[in-house]
Design a protein around this motif. Structure first.
Motif, PDB file in Angstrom:
ATOM      1  N   LEU A 100      21.906 -12.389   4.250  1.00  0.00           N
ATOM      2  CA  LEU A 100      23.119 -11.689   3.828  1.00  0.00           C
ATOM      3  C   LEU A 100      23.589 -12.133   2.441  1.00  0.00           C
ATOM      4  O   LEU A 100      24.628 -11.689   1.957  1.00  0.00           O
ATOM      5  CB  LEU A 100      24.238 -11.931   4.853  1.00  0.00           C
ATOM      6  CG  LEU A 100      23.980 -11.356   6.246  1.00  0.00           C
ATOM      7  CD1 LEU A 100      25.017 -11.858   7.240  1.00  0.00           C
ATOM      8  CD2 LEU A 100      23.968  -9.837   6.207  1.00  0.00           C
ATOM      9  N   GLY A 101      22.833 -13.046   1.827  1.00  0.00           N
ATOM     10  CA  GLY A 101      23.162 -13.502   0.471  1.00  0.00           C
ATOM     11  C   GLY A 101      24.366 -14.421   0.410  1.00  0.00           C
ATOM     12  O   GLY A 101      25.131 -14.373  -0.550  1.00  0.00           O
ATOM     13  N   MET A 102      24.523 -15.264   1.433  1.00  0.00           N
ATOM     14  CA  MET A 102      25.666 -16.184   1.455  1.00  0.00           C
ATOM     15  C   MET A 102      25.256 -17.514   2.063  1.00  0.00           C
ATOM     16  O   MET A 102      24.140 -17.654   2.556  1.00  0.00           O
ATOM     17  CB  MET A 102      26.831 -15.567   2.238  1.00  0.00           C
ATOM     18  CG  MET A 102      26.536 -15.282   3.705  1.00  0.00           C
ATOM     19  SD  MET A 102      27.903 -14.504   4.609  1.00  0.00           S
ATOM     20  CE  MET A 102      27.825 -12.857   3.965  1.00  0.00           C
ATOM     21  N   THR A 103      26.156 -18.470   2.031  1.00  0.00           N
ATOM     22  CA  THR A 103      25.908 -19.771   2.648  1.00  0.00           C
ATOM     23  C   THR A 103      26.303 -19.734   4.119  1.00  0.00           C
ATOM     24  O   THR A 103      26.985 -18.799   4.565  1.00  0.00           O
ATOM     25  CB  THR A 103      26.739 -20.873   1.964  1.00  0.00           C
ATOM     26  OG1 THR A 103      28.128 -20.609   2.211  1.00  0.00           O
ATOM     27  CG2 THR A 103      26.471 -20.939   0.462  1.00  0.00           C
ATOM     28  N   ARG A 104      25.893 -20.753   4.868  1.00  0.00           N
ATOM     29  CA  ARG A 104      26.316 -20.849   6.270  1.00  0.00           C
ATOM     30  C   ARG A 104      27.833 -20.924   6.368  1.00  0.00           C
ATOM     31  O   ARG A 104      28.432 -20.309   7.241  1.00  0.00           O
ATOM     32  CB  ARG A 104      25.685 -22.073   6.940  1.00  0.00           C
ATOM     33  CG  ARG A 104      24.255 -21.861   7.353  1.00  0.00           C
ATOM     34  CD  ARG A 104      23.691 -23.112   7.967  1.00  0.00           C
ATOM     35  NE  ARG A 104      23.301 -24.032   6.915  1.00  0.00           N
ATOM     36  CZ  ARG A 104      22.157 -24.699   6.881  1.00  0.00           C
ATOM     37  NH1 ARG A 104      21.293 -24.593   7.863  1.00  0.00           N
ATOM     38  NH2 ARG A 104      21.871 -25.490   5.887  1.00  0.00           N
ATOM     39  N   SER A 105      28.447 -21.665   5.464  1.00  0.00           N
ATOM     40  CA  SER A 105      29.912 -21.785   5.477  1.00  0.00           C
ATOM     41  C   SER A 105      30.573 -20.429   5.285  1.00  0.00           C
ATOM     42  O   SER A 105      31.532 -20.089   5.983  1.00  0.00           O
ATOM     43  CB  SER A 105      30.385 -22.750   4.392  1.00  0.00           C
ATOM     44  OG  SER A 105      29.957 -24.058   4.682  1.00  0.00           O
ATOM     45  N   GLU A 106      30.074 -19.664   4.333  1.00  0.00           N
ATOM     46  CA  GLU A 106      30.620 -18.327   4.102  1.00  0.00           C
ATOM     47  C   GLU A 106      30.425 -17.447   5.322  1.00  0.00           C
ATOM     48  O   GLU A 106      31.320 -16.681   5.696  1.00  0.00           O
ATOM     49  CB  GLU A 106      29.971 -17.687   2.873  1.00  0.00           C
ATOM     50  CG  GLU A 106      30.355 -18.368   1.566  1.00  0.00           C
ATOM     51  CD  GLU A 106      29.489 -17.931   0.394  1.00  0.00           C
ATOM     52  OE1 GLU A 106      30.069 -17.748  -0.699  1.00  0.00           O
ATOM     53  OE2 GLU A 106      28.268 -17.774   0.560  1.00  0.00           O
ATOM     54  N   LEU A 107      29.265 -17.550   5.963  1.00  0.00           N
ATOM     55  CA  LEU A 107      28.975 -16.762   7.158  1.00  0.00           C
ATOM     56  C   LEU A 107      29.966 -17.095   8.277  1.00  0.00           C
ATOM     57  O   LEU A 107      30.573 -16.199   8.858  1.00  0.00           O
ATOM     58  CB  LEU A 107      27.547 -17.015   7.633  1.00  0.00           C
ATOM     59  CG  LEU A 107      27.130 -16.364   8.949  1.00  0.00           C
ATOM     60  CD1 LEU A 107      27.194 -14.843   8.850  1.00  0.00           C
ATOM     61  CD2 LEU A 107      25.735 -16.825   9.347  1.00  0.00           C
ATOM     62  N   VAL A 108      30.151 -18.378   8.548  1.00  0.00           N
ATOM     63  CA  VAL A 108      31.086 -18.792   9.613  1.00  0.00           C
ATOM     64  C   VAL A 108      32.501 -18.342   9.282  1.00  0.00           C
ATOM     65  O   VAL A 108      33.221 -17.842  10.144  1.00  0.00           O
ATOM     66  CB  VAL A 108      31.009 -20.322   9.832  1.00  0.00           C
ATOM     67  CG1 VAL A 108      32.114 -20.801  10.750  1.00  0.00           C
ATOM     68  CG2 VAL A 108      29.646 -20.713  10.385  1.00  0.00           C
ATOM     69  N   GLU A 109      32.918 -18.484   8.033  1.00  0.00           N
ATOM     70  CA  GLU A 109      34.264 -18.065   7.637  1.00  0.00           C
ATOM     71  C   GLU A 109      34.450 -16.561   7.811  1.00  0.00           C
ATOM     72  O   GLU A 109      35.480 -16.103   8.327  1.00  0.00           O
ATOM     73  CB  GLU A 109      34.548 -18.460   6.189  1.00  0.00           C
ATOM     74  CG  GLU A 109      35.966 -18.123   5.775  1.00  0.00           C
ATOM     75  CD  GLU A 109      36.366 -18.703   4.440  1.00  0.00           C
ATOM     76  OE1 GLU A 109      37.530 -18.505   4.058  1.00  0.00           O
ATOM     77  OE2 GLU A 109      35.534 -19.356   3.778  1.00  0.00           O
ATOM     78  N   ARG A 110      33.465 -15.772   7.426  1.00  0.00           N
ATOM     79  CA  ARG A 110      33.578 -14.314   7.565  1.00  0.00           C
ATOM     80  C   ARG A 110      33.592 -13.886   9.028  1.00  0.00           C
ATOM     81  O   ARG A 110      34.283 -12.939   9.387  1.00  0.00           O
ATOM     82  CB  ARG A 110      32.465 -13.620   6.798  1.00  0.00           C
ATOM     83  CG  ARG A 110      32.687 -13.744   5.300  1.00  0.00           C
ATOM     84  CD  ARG A 110      31.669 -13.009   4.510  1.00  0.00           C
ATOM     85  NE  ARG A 110      31.861 -13.279   3.098  1.00  0.00           N
ATOM     86  CZ  ARG A 110      31.211 -12.661   2.136  1.00  0.00           C
ATOM     87  NH1 ARG A 110      30.325 -11.735   2.432  1.00  0.00           N
ATOM     88  NH2 ARG A 110      31.442 -12.960   0.891  1.00  0.00           N
ATOM     89  N   ILE A 111      32.843 -14.595   9.875  1.00  0.00           N
ATOM     90  CA  ILE A 111      32.902 -14.312  11.306  1.00  0.00           C
ATOM     91  C   ILE A 111      34.297 -14.646  11.833  1.00  0.00           C
ATOM     92  O   ILE A 111      34.905 -13.856  12.557  1.00  0.00           O
ATOM     93  CB  ILE A 111      31.817 -15.094  12.073  1.00  0.00           C
ATOM     94  CG1 ILE A 111      30.429 -14.552  11.719  1.00  0.00           C
ATOM     95  CG2 ILE A 111      32.061 -15.025  13.582  1.00  0.00           C
ATOM     96  CD1 ILE A 111      29.277 -15.404  12.204  1.00  0.00           C
TER      97      ILE A 111
END
Length: 70
Positions: A35-46
């Motif tokens: 998705l072109g992001m970091t794990r942190s960004e992924l968790v935050e967006r979820i």
């Protein structure tokens, strides 16, 4: 106490701990990368509901809450 910092977005963030299996950690990395992001960004967006979960069904969420409470 969690540390705070400033991620790329300029928003204040808290550095916390997330415990997952090595397989899940790798799955998060692969999904975030795709998705072109970091794990942190992924968790935050979820967490911010910017990426929907399959558990959005209210009955499933309610049932899951009851099982965790017992």
């Amino acid at each position: 106490m969690p540390r705070t910092g400033r991620p790329k977005t300029g928003k204040v963030a808290i550095s916390g701990t997330l415990r997952v299996s090595p397989e899940s950690w790798e799955s998060l990395r692969k999904l975030a990368e795709s998705l072109g992001m970091t794990r942190s960004e992924l968790v935050e967006r979820i967490a911010d509901k910017k990426i929907p979960l399959a558990l959005e069904n209210s009955q499933a969420v309610e049932s899951m809450g009851k099982s965790f409470a017992s």
